[in-house]
Write an enzyme that holds these catalytic residues in place. Sequence first.
Site, short mmCIF file in Angstrom:
data_model
loop_
_atom_site.label_atom_id
_atom_site.label_comp_id
_atom_site.label_asym_id
_atom_site.label_seq_id
_atom_site.Cartn_x
_atom_site.Cartn_y
_atom_site.Cartn_z
N HIS A 1 10.77 3.68 13.23
CA HIS A 1 10.76 5.02 13.84
C HIS A 1 9.55 5.11 14.76
CE1 HIS A 1 7.65 5.74 10.89
NE2 HIS A 1 8.48 5.46 9.90
N GLY B 1 10.74 -2.55 8.60
CA GLY B 1 11.90 -2.21 9.43
C GLY B 1 12.34 -0.77 9.27
N SER C 1 9.00 8.63 8.17
CA SER C 1 9.12 7.58 7.17
C SER C 1 10.53 7.01 7.24
CB SER C 1 8.89 8.18 5.77
OG SER C 1 9.35 7.29 4.78
N SER C 2 10.65 5.71 7.01
CA SER C 2 11.99 5.10 6.99
C SER C 2 12.85 5.76 5.93
CB SER C 2 11.87 3.61 6.69
OG SER C 2 10.99 3.00 7.59
N ARG C 3 12.21 6.20 4.85
CA ARG C 3 12.96 6.81 3.73
C ARG C 3 13.54 8.17 4.10
NH1 ARG C 3 11.37 3.98 -1.10
NH2 ARG C 3 9.56 2.68 -0.68
N HIS D 1 6.11 3.75 13.59
CA HIS D 1 5.92 2.30 13.74
C HIS D 1 5.61 1.95 15.20
CE1 HIS D 1 8.82 2.23 10.15
NE2 HIS D 1 7.76 1.57 9.69
P1 AMP Z 1 6.64 0.45 6.46
O1 AMP Z 1 7.69 -0.14 7.33
O2 AMP Z 1 7.01 1.77 5.87
O3 AMP Z 1 6.07 -0.53 5.48
O4 AMP Z 1 5.44 0.79 7.45
C1 AMP Z 1 4.86 -0.18 8.27
C2 AMP Z 1 3.56 0.35 8.80
O5 AMP Z 1 3.81 1.53 9.57
C3 AMP Z 1 2.60 0.74 7.67
O6 AMP Z 1 1.29 0.35 8.01
C4 AMP Z 1 2.76 2.24 7.62
O7 AMP Z 1 1.62 2.90 7.13
C5 AMP Z 1 3.00 2.57 9.07
N1 AMP Z 1 3.67 3.86 9.19
C6 AMP Z 1 4.81 4.25 8.56
N2 AMP Z 1 5.09 5.53 8.84
C7 AMP Z 1 4.11 5.99 9.66
C8 AMP Z 1 3.82 7.23 10.27
N3 AMP Z 1 4.60 8.30 10.11
N4 AMP Z 1 2.71 7.32 11.03
C9 AMP Z 1 1.89 6.24 11.19
N5 AMP Z 1 2.11 5.04 10.64
C10 AMP Z 1 3.19 4.91 9.88
#
Ligand code: AMP
Length: 278
Positions: A34, A31, A185-187, A37
């Site tokens: 951005h 979640g 990044s969500s962070r 995702h």
């Molecule tokens: P997360 O919600 O951070 O666990 O990310 C979910 C999925 O989205 C994971 O497979 C991440 O690698 C991918 N993801 C997150 N940020 C990016 C980004 N900037 N570019 C491409 N994929 C991303």
Amino acid sequence: MHLFKTRTDLQDYLARCRDNRLSIGLVPTMGALHTGHLTLITAAGAECDIVVCSIFVNPTQFNDPADLENYPRTPEADLDRLRSVSCHAVFMPDAGELYQPGETWYLDLGGLDERLEGKFRPGHFQGVTQIVHKLFTLVQPDKAWFGQKDFQQFRVVVAMATRLELSVELRMHPIVREPSGLAMSSRNARLSATGKQQALVLFRVLNLAAAQFGAGRPAAVNANALAVLAAAPGVEPEYFELCDPETLLPVAEDAKTAVALVAAWVEGVRLIDNMILR
Ligand code: AMP
């Protein structure tokens, strides 16, 4: 777009899709969605009839309780964003829906889970494989999408699929960046404008390594990058390493390709980034 909170509701829906011979693509997320995702969802929609996005902040992959607590959660905004792309079903379970009390999990990943991220976040990839395996079992996707942003995670999921002989096809989508170069990044939501500026040094050292790769020895490239990171204001580096893109072991001196992986802290936020070098 359908929203499911329980496994049985999701499974009933997916059974109907399968009866109708529709192919299913899965995009697992935590979640705070951005554009990065959303591009995964769009990529899944180009290859599969039905796209399922899961949103679950998975407790077992957090080795730091404060990090789990501070992880951004924006469910309403996430649903709005998903409505704007080719997402057919969202799965937003509670932890009790996915985990039994006292449940344990261990998968032998041949040490892949102990390097780089695994060294600084012990147990992280065991938690990742635990949740991804659960989601694969539940959704039974034909294909699943992951981001290159979490390069080691993708290699770990591939290793799990190979070891457990899973039939899902795995896809890695390139990193989506802000115009500044900062990997989305969500962070990043927890960074101030100054922090976002300071965090740009991660992308800068990756580009520096790309320029030096092939000319300098890998150890020298790593040392240069770490020196630049250590000298950057507000940045505390954890690692910078040129690795073999398959094994994630330190890259051979005469390698033609490598992946440069970096992790650093800015304003109390842990950031990761990487770049494939040729
Ligand atoms: P997360 O919600 O951070 O666990 O990310 C979910 C999925 O989205 C994971 O497979 C991440 O690698 C991918 N993801 C997150 N940020 C990016 C980004 N900037 N570019 C491409 N994929 C991303």
